[in-house]
Design a protein around this motif. Structure first.
Motif, PDB file in Angstrom:
ATOM      1  N   MET A   1      14.390  -3.162 -10.202  1.00  0.00           N
ATOM      2  CA  MET A   1      13.903  -4.686  -9.974  1.00  0.00           C
ATOM      3  C   MET A   1      13.089  -3.955  -8.577  1.00  0.00           C
ATOM      4  N   LYS A   2      13.518  -3.710  -7.545  1.00  0.00           N
ATOM      5  CA  LYS A   2      12.405  -3.915  -6.023  1.00  0.00           C
ATOM      6  C   LYS A   2      11.204  -2.334  -6.381  1.00  0.00           C
ATOM      7  N   LYS A   3      11.528  -2.141  -7.108  1.00  0.00           N
ATOM      8  CA  LYS A   3      11.094  -0.486  -7.078  1.00  0.00           C
ATOM      9  C   LYS A   3       9.419  -1.410  -7.429  1.00  0.00           C
ATOM     10  N   ALA A   4       9.860  -2.273  -9.314  1.00  0.00           N
ATOM     11  CA  ALA A   4       9.001  -2.680  -9.876  1.00  0.00           C
ATOM     12  C   ALA A   4       8.210  -3.286  -9.058  1.00  0.00           C
ATOM     13  N   VAL A   5       9.066  -4.297  -8.227  1.00  0.00           N
ATOM     14  CA  VAL A   5       7.727  -5.565  -7.659  1.00  0.00           C
ATOM     15  C   VAL A   5       7.241  -5.078  -6.595  1.00  0.00           C
ATOM     16  N   GLY A   6       7.620  -4.205  -5.994  1.00  0.00           N
ATOM     17  CA  GLY A   6       6.543  -3.170  -4.684  1.00  0.00           C
ATOM     18  C   GLY A   6       5.444  -2.645  -5.373  1.00  0.00           C
ATOM     19  N   TRP A   7       5.951  -1.615  -6.954  1.00  0.00           N
ATOM     20  CA  TRP A   7       4.575  -1.740  -7.602  1.00  0.00           C
ATOM     21  C   TRP A   7       2.833  -2.457  -8.116  1.00  0.00           C
ATOM     22  N   ILE A   8       3.938  -3.560  -8.308  1.00  0.00           N
ATOM     23  CA  ILE A   8       3.305  -4.954  -8.695  1.00  0.00           C
ATOM     24  C   ILE A   8       2.255  -5.061  -7.786  1.00  0.00           C
ATOM     25  N   VAL A   9       2.930  -4.894  -5.871  1.00  0.00           N
ATOM     26  CA  VAL A   9       2.124  -5.654  -5.520  1.00  0.00           C
ATOM     27  C   VAL A   9       1.764  -5.138  -4.724  1.00  0.00           C
TER      28      VAL A   9
END
Length: 51
Positions: free
Chosen positions: A1-9
């Motif tokens: 989940m953190k990885k996905a949020v990082g990519w989105i940001v």
């Protein structure tokens, strides 16, 4: 989940820079000036400490 949020940001930042290069450059310049000021103040502190 953190990885996905990082990519989105990251994608949003790249999109912002691509669509608004002028304001993005102003933000980067301001951050760079702020960091330079911090290091300049640290140098002044140690120079005054040595006197």
């Amino acid at each position: 989940m953190k990885k996905a949020v990082g990519w989105i940001v990251l994608a949003l930042v790249i999109f912002y820079i691509g669509t608004n290069p002028g304001p993005a450059a102003d933000i980067a310049r301001g951050l760079g000036d702020g960091v330079a000021e911090v290091f300049r103040n640290i140098g002044t502190f140690f120079a005054e400490l040595a006197d």
